[in-house]
Write an enzyme that holds these catalytic residues in place. Structure first.
Site, PDB file in Angstrom:
ATOM      1  CB  CYS A   1      -0.930  -0.022   1.204  1.00  0.00           C
ATOM      2  SG  CYS A   1      -1.762   1.538   1.523  1.00  0.00           S
TER       3      CYS A   1
ATOM      4  CB  CYS B   1       0.578   1.158   4.283  1.00  0.00           C
ATOM      5  SG  CYS B   1      -1.166   0.694   4.301  1.00  0.00           S
TER       6      CYS B   1
END
Length: 511
Positions: A201, A204
């Site tokens: 991600c 993230c």
């Protein structure tokens, strides 16, 4: 030379009419008109009863004729009382403007209200994303049952601050959790702030440095061994898919705040915790955690079941208690081909398209003004077929049981036709929009969506009520009585002459 009887009758009646007119309107008004002279113009001369002959055949025909008159009278009366209509196709002449109301109520068992977004676009360039003004969301369980009041997501920031990028190395300060120790840590600390993430991600990876720095600062400030009021942890959803699914994680990263004793779970995996929607830089994360911890005393560990700080009220919102969402409301769309799309959307989260399931149940979908069922029942006498397609998709399910594979978009193609009912005086009784629906599934490389493509027909159906005049009804009644009486008389005459002829033959008479 033979003379036609009708012509002879004409030359007899006309002089009588002229004679009667001279009697009714005499040149000398003082001259009295005698009743005898008035009787001379009687068209319906009476035959004395002694000169008439009754017969069984005539009685039978009279009874049949009377019954036929009653039957035809009833049929004509029923036709007069029945409202008839004519249906025509004309160019759409709508008077309700350039916009069309679209009402919908759709349940998504596997789409969280936290990220559910309703978007509208059309061929004229309109593109409205994440419409919320006229939309309501309710968390639902796998049985499509609401689990609470209306869901309100946190304030969506136009730009989430992740802090400045730095090549500086950092020490991981957060605790990695898995299915085996997740519940243990949640029951050990009054406050557990957990970052659910995926290594692939983008958001993230932006959060990771700030998260680990914030975890180290919180650990120094609130030592887990000595203080024990708070812990910052993380869960890798690629490794702990079941744990993330149990907590209804659909977007990455998802920062959840669990409070000891308040995170209740039942058999349907309902949760009661909060989501963080604020900035993701180290300073903001530390400030958020301090706001959660300060109300809790060290001894004993009292629970802060409700955070009173203003900062928390803006950045913390209750997380969805279940993994499903019911979306209901209405939108005004332009009367041009367009799309209504429901999907997961966020400007600061990533989604795993292979895990997104856009299965849904259409509870209601209609166009135009809402029409009460009572109004439809009143119109059934005009058009029995009216109202059969104004909500064609209602109560229909479109469920992907993973037999279709991942990345499945469910599409609906709707063709809308307007129907208008007019009274005999030209006033509109009702205007409704009916539609046909064709549904299909398609695999996509992008994020799956539920798409409703609508297209309005340039033609409309016009149903006009036709009323019958009373004079037409009376004329038909007279025609029925006169016609049946005349036909019965002809049949009686033929029957009587035939029977008379047969009697003469039996007696051997010549004729």
């Amino acid at each position: 030379m033979r003379r036609d009887k009708s012509q002879g009758r004409f030359f007899v009646v006309v002089p009588k009419l002229l004679e009667a007119s001279s009697y009714l309107f005499p040149s000398n008004p003082t001259k009295m008109i005698s009743p005898r002279k008035i009787k001379s113009v009687d068209f319906y001369r009476k035959i004395p009863r002694d000169l008439t002959e009754a017969s069984l055949s005539g009685a039978g025909l009279s009874i049949v004729a009377a019954l036929s008159m009653l039957l035809l009278f009833g049929m004509e009366l029923s036709s007069y009382l029945t409202v008839s209509t004519t249906t025509s196709i004309i160019i759409d002449r709508s008077s309700d403007g350039d916009f069309l109301r679209m009402d919908f109520n759709i349940s998504f068992p596997s789409l969280s209200c936290e990220f559910a977004s309703v978007d509208v676009s059309d061929v004229l360039g309109t593109n409205r994303l994440n419409v919320t003004k006229t939309i309501r969301k309710f968390s639902i369980d796998s049985n499509l049952t609401p689990t609470g009041s209306e869901f309100h997501s946190g304030e969506v920031l136009s730009h989430v601050n992740h802090g400045e990028k730095s090549a500086e190395e950092f020490v991981e300060g957060s605790v990695s959790l898995g299915a085996r120790n997740f519940d243990t840590f949640l029951h050990q600390y009054p406050i557990s702030v957990v970052n659910f993430y995926a290594p692939w991600c983008y958001w993230c990876n932006l959060l990771k440095p700030s998260w680990e720095k914030a975890a180290n600062q919180i650990k120094e400030r609130y030592d887990p061994e000595m203080d024990g009021r708070v812990i910052l942890a993380k869960v890798d959803c690629t490794q702990e898919a079941d744990l993330c699914r149990r907590n209804h994680i659909q977007g990455y990263p998802s920062i959840r705040i669990f409070r000891k004793g308040s995170d209740l779970r039942d058999d349907n995996a309902h949760h009661d915790h909060e989501s963080y929607y604020g900035d993701r830089n180290t300073e903001s994360l530390v400030k958020m955690v301090i706001g959660l911890v300060e109300p809790i005393h060290v001894e004993p560990h009292k629970l802060a079941l409700e955070d009173k700080s203003d900062n928390a009220s803006k950045t913390l919102k209750k997380a969805p208690s279940t993994g499903g969402c019911r979306i209901e409301g209405y939108m005004r769309v332009k009367k041009v081909p367009g799309n209504l799309m429901v999907s997961a959307r966020s400007g600061s989260h990533s989604f795993d398209s292979s895990q997104m399931n856009m299965s849904h149940v259409v509870n209601h979908l209609s166009f135009g003004k809402r029409i009460l069922p009572e109004a439809f029942s009143d119109l059934k006498r005009l058009a029995p077929y009216l109202g059969g397609s104004h909500n064609r998709l209602d109560e229909r399910s479109f469920i992907n049981q993973h037999d279709l594979g991942p990345n499945v978009t469910i599409e609906h193609y709707l063709q809308i036709v307007k129907t208008e009912v007019l009274k005999s005086n030209g006033h509109a009784m009702i205007e409704e929009y009916e539609y046909t629906a064709h549904s299909s599934v398609a695999h996509t490389y992008y994020l799956p969506v539920a798409k409703f493509h609508f297209e309005l027909s340039p033609m409309q159906v016009l149903i006009t009520e036709n009323s019958k005049s009373f004079s037409h009804f009376i004329t038909n009644i007279c025609a029925i009585i006169g016609g049946v009486f005349t036909v019965a008389g002809i049949l009686d005459s033929i029957l009587h002459q035939t029977m008379t002829l047969m009697k003469k033959i039996e007696l051997g008479k010549n004729f």
